[in-house]
Design a protein around this motif. Structure first.
Motif, PDB file in Angstrom:
ATOM      1  N   TYR A  54       3.988  -7.112  14.525  1.00  0.00           N
ATOM      2  CA  TYR A  54       4.397  -5.855  13.900  1.00  0.00           C
ATOM      3  C   TYR A  54       3.666  -5.686  12.586  1.00  0.00           C
ATOM      4  CZ  TYR A  54       8.231  -6.594  17.160  1.00  0.00           C
ATOM      5  OH  TYR A  54       8.965  -6.826  18.287  1.00  0.00           O
ATOM      6  N   MET A  55       3.416  -4.442  12.248  1.00  0.00           N
ATOM      7  CA  MET A  55       2.788  -4.147  10.966  1.00  0.00           C
ATOM      8  C   MET A  55       3.779  -4.499   9.843  1.00  0.00           C
ATOM      9  SD  MET A  55      -0.279  -2.967  11.175  1.00  0.00           S
ATOM     10  CE  MET A  55      -0.663  -4.032  12.529  1.00  0.00           C
ATOM     11  N   PRO A  56       3.251  -4.915   8.701  1.00  0.00           N
ATOM     12  CA  PRO A  56       4.145  -5.249   7.586  1.00  0.00           C
ATOM     13  C   PRO A  56       4.929  -4.030   7.107  1.00  0.00           C
ATOM     14  CG  PRO A  56       1.919  -6.035   7.171  1.00  0.00           C
ATOM     15  CD  PRO A  56       1.860  -5.181   8.388  1.00  0.00           C
ATOM     16  N   MET A  57       6.104  -4.305   6.591  1.00  0.00           N
ATOM     17  CA  MET A  57       6.922  -3.269   5.973  1.00  0.00           C
ATOM     18  C   MET A  57       6.612  -3.266   4.487  1.00  0.00           C
ATOM     19  SD  MET A  57      10.637  -3.973   7.657  1.00  0.00           S
ATOM     20  CE  MET A  57      11.041  -3.492   9.302  1.00  0.00           C
ATOM     21  N   ALA A  58       6.495  -2.080   3.927  1.00  0.00           N
ATOM     22  CA  ALA A  58       6.248  -1.935   2.492  1.00  0.00           C
ATOM     23  C   ALA A  58       7.485  -1.301   1.870  1.00  0.00           C
ATOM     24  CB  ALA A  58       5.022  -1.066   2.256  1.00  0.00           C
ATOM     25  N   PHE A  59       8.006  -1.935   0.816  1.00  0.00           N
ATOM     26  CA  PHE A  59       9.226  -1.473   0.164  1.00  0.00           C
ATOM     27  C   PHE A  59       8.909  -0.944  -1.223  1.00  0.00           C
ATOM     28  CE2 PHE A  59      10.511  -4.551   3.279  1.00  0.00           C
ATOM     29  CZ  PHE A  59      11.676  -4.029   3.830  1.00  0.00           C
ATOM     30  N   THR A  60       9.353   0.287  -1.498  1.00  0.00           N
ATOM     31  CA  THR A  60       9.205   0.838  -2.837  1.00  0.00           C
ATOM     32  C   THR A  60      10.267   0.197  -3.726  1.00  0.00           C
ATOM     33  OG1 THR A  60      10.740   2.651  -2.422  1.00  0.00           O
ATOM     34  CG2 THR A  60       8.404   3.062  -1.925  1.00  0.00           C
ATOM     35  N   GLU A  61      10.274   0.560  -4.999  1.00  0.00           N
ATOM     36  CA  GLU A  61      11.258  -0.003  -5.930  1.00  0.00           C
ATOM     37  C   GLU A  61      12.684   0.256  -5.436  1.00  0.00           C
ATOM     38  OE1 GLU A  61      12.538   0.380 -10.637  1.00  0.00           O
ATOM     39  OE2 GLU A  61      10.736   1.387  -9.931  1.00  0.00           O
ATOM     40  N   MET A  78       6.130  -3.514  -2.435  1.00  0.00           N
ATOM     41  CA  MET A  78       6.066  -4.945  -2.148  1.00  0.00           C
ATOM     42  C   MET A  78       6.196  -5.097  -0.639  1.00  0.00           C
ATOM     43  SD  MET A  78       8.229  -6.742  -5.198  1.00  0.00           S
ATOM     44  CE  MET A  78       7.533  -8.364  -4.899  1.00  0.00           C
ATOM     45  N   LEU A  79       5.504  -6.086  -0.093  1.00  0.00           N
ATOM     46  CA  LEU A  79       5.497  -6.283   1.359  1.00  0.00           C
ATOM     47  C   LEU A  79       6.601  -7.229   1.787  1.00  0.00           C
ATOM     48  CD1 LEU A  79       1.656  -6.597   1.877  1.00  0.00           C
ATOM     49  CD2 LEU A  79       3.088  -4.567   2.108  1.00  0.00           C
ATOM     50  N   ASP A  80       7.037  -7.040   3.031  1.00  0.00           N
ATOM     51  CA  ASP A  80       8.122  -7.856   3.577  1.00  0.00           C
ATOM     52  C   ASP A  80       7.826  -9.347   3.486  1.00  0.00           C
ATOM     53  OD1 ASP A  80       6.125  -7.912   5.507  1.00  0.00           O
ATOM     54  OD2 ASP A  80       7.376  -7.130   7.118  1.00  0.00           O
ATOM     55  N   LYS A  81       6.585  -9.722   3.757  1.00  0.00           N
ATOM     56  CA  LYS A  81       6.198 -11.134   3.736  1.00  0.00           C
ATOM     57  C   LYS A  81       6.414 -11.745   2.352  1.00  0.00           C
ATOM     58  CE  LYS A  81       2.145 -13.991   4.338  1.00  0.00           C
ATOM     59  NZ  LYS A  81       0.723 -14.001   4.296  1.00  0.00           N
ATOM     60  N   ASP A  82       5.986 -11.026   1.316  1.00  0.00           N
ATOM     61  CA  ASP A  82       6.144 -11.506  -0.050  1.00  0.00           C
ATOM     62  C   ASP A  82       7.610 -11.532  -0.476  1.00  0.00           C
ATOM     63  OD1 ASP A  82       3.367 -11.784  -0.351  1.00  0.00           O
ATOM     64  OD2 ASP A  82       3.153  -9.705  -0.997  1.00  0.00           O
ATOM     65  N   LEU A  83       8.345 -10.501  -0.082  1.00  0.00           N
ATOM     66  CA  LEU A  83       9.767 -10.446  -0.439  1.00  0.00           C
ATOM     67  C   LEU A  83      10.547 -11.571   0.225  1.00  0.00           C
ATOM     68  CD1 LEU A  83      10.233  -6.594  -0.326  1.00  0.00           C
ATOM     69  CD2 LEU A  83      10.550  -8.053  -2.325  1.00  0.00           C
ATOM     70  N   SER A  84      10.261 -11.823   1.493  1.00  0.00           N
ATOM     71  CA  SER A  84      10.985 -12.899   2.172  1.00  0.00           C
ATOM     72  C   SER A  84      10.680 -14.243   1.529  1.00  0.00           C
ATOM     73  CB  SER A  84      10.665 -12.915   3.673  1.00  0.00           C
ATOM     74  OG  SER A  84       9.295 -13.162   3.882  1.00  0.00           O
ATOM     75  N   GLU A  85       9.445 -14.407   1.062  1.00  0.00           N
ATOM     76  CA  GLU A  85       9.065 -15.638   0.363  1.00  0.00           C
ATOM     77  C   GLU A  85       9.851 -15.771  -0.947  1.00  0.00           C
ATOM     78  OE1 GLU A  85       5.100 -16.788  -1.983  1.00  0.00           O
ATOM     79  OE2 GLU A  85       4.747 -16.351   0.138  1.00  0.00           O
ATOM     80  N   LEU A  86       9.931 -14.674  -1.706  1.00  0.00           N
ATOM     81  CA  LEU A  86      10.661 -14.692  -2.975  1.00  0.00           C
ATOM     82  C   LEU A  86      12.160 -14.904  -2.767  1.00  0.00           C
ATOM     83  CD1 LEU A  86       8.855 -11.758  -4.825  1.00  0.00           C
ATOM     84  CD2 LEU A  86       8.675 -14.187  -5.364  1.00  0.00           C
ATOM     85  N   TYR A  87      12.707 -14.279  -1.718  1.00  0.00           N
ATOM     86  CA  TYR A  87      14.135 -14.399  -1.430  1.00  0.00           C
ATOM     87  C   TYR A  87      14.497 -15.703  -0.728  1.00  0.00           C
ATOM     88  CZ  TYR A  87      14.484  -9.366  -2.386  1.00  0.00           C
ATOM     89  OH  TYR A  87      14.445  -8.134  -2.963  1.00  0.00           O
ATOM     90  N   ALA A  88      13.490 -16.456  -0.341  1.00  0.00           N
ATOM     91  CA  ALA A  88      13.693 -17.720   0.374  1.00  0.00           C
ATOM     92  C   ALA A  88      14.433 -17.500   1.697  1.00  0.00           C
ATOM     93  CB  ALA A  88      14.412 -18.733  -0.500  1.00  0.00           C
ATOM     94  N   VAL A  89      14.004 -16.456   2.428  1.00  0.00           N
ATOM     95  CA  VAL A  89      14.522 -16.207   3.780  1.00  0.00           C
ATOM     96  C   VAL A  89      13.321 -16.033   4.703  1.00  0.00           C
ATOM     97  CG1 VAL A  89      16.644 -15.084   2.983  1.00  0.00           C
ATOM     98  CG2 VAL A  89      14.651 -13.690   3.495  1.00  0.00           C
ATOM     99  N   GLU A  90      13.554 -16.213   5.989  1.00  0.00           N
ATOM    100  CA  GLU A  90      12.473 -16.006   6.947  1.00  0.00           C
ATOM    101  C   GLU A  90      12.142 -14.521   7.014  1.00  0.00           C
ATOM    102  OE1 GLU A  90      12.889 -17.587  10.847  1.00  0.00           O
ATOM    103  OE2 GLU A  90      13.753 -19.463  10.121  1.00  0.00           O
TER     104      GLU A  90
END
Length: 174
Positions: free
Chosen positions: A82-89, A25-37
């Motif tokens: 910056y390039m997006p960060m990708a997070f594994t499970e 999952m990408l940082d952009k999507d995770l921040s959106e889901l977590y409701a943080v910048e």
């Protein structure tokens, strides 16, 4: 009492990508889901970088980023520095320890459950494929055996046709 946060599984699973042969999952999507910048999420990760080894989180290279943008079909990434960060499970699980908000923890639990469902579906699919292959092998063997039986029958019929009629023996009437 804290209100439960429910994000539909299909929304979460639509934000899981396959990059470098890993579900991420990408940082952009995770921040959106977590409701943080996104900036805050990245800052927390960089401050706790020792918690995110390469198999937990990695930054996309330019080629992966361009490929991802073309797949998504959006230019909403804007002028990212910056390039997006990708997070594994595992990286997503680790994020809950660096983002200490109730929302992040609850959303994190949902995300981990979706990853688990996806893994179970892949396992089920793989076992089904193996069973199908086994059935194909059996059918192939049955087909070969049936062909062999028909070949033997053809040989017997050919032998019968090629033999001279036998003289009848037994009691004769004149």
């Amino acid at each position: 009492m804290v209100k439960a946060i429910m994000i539909p599984d299909d929304i979460i699973s639509s934000k899981i990508y396959l990059i470098r042969d890993q579900k991420v999952m990408l940082d952009k999507d995770l921040s959106e889901l977590y409701a943080v910048e996104n900036k805050q999420l990245k800052r927390q990760v960089r401050r706790n970088i020792e918690r995110f080894p390469e198999d937990f989180m990695f930054e996309l290279n330019q080629l992966e980023f361009d490929n991802l943008r073309s797949q998504i079909g959006t230019s909403s990434w804007g002028g990212t520095r910056y390039m997006p960060m990708a997070f594994t499970e595992q990286g997503v699980a680790m994020l809950s320890s660096v983002l200490n908000s109730t929302t992040a923890i609850k959303v994190n639990i949902q995300i981990i459950r979706v990853f688990t469902k996806i893994r179970a579906m892949l396992t089920d699919t793989m076992s089904m494929k193996l069973e199908i292959e086994e059935i194909k092998k059996k059918l192939s063997n049955h087909t070969k055996n049936i062909e062999l039986v028909f070949n033997y029958l053809d040989e017997l019929i050919d032998k019968k046709d090629n033999t001279e009629p036998r003289k009848k023996i037994g009691y004769k009437n004149n």
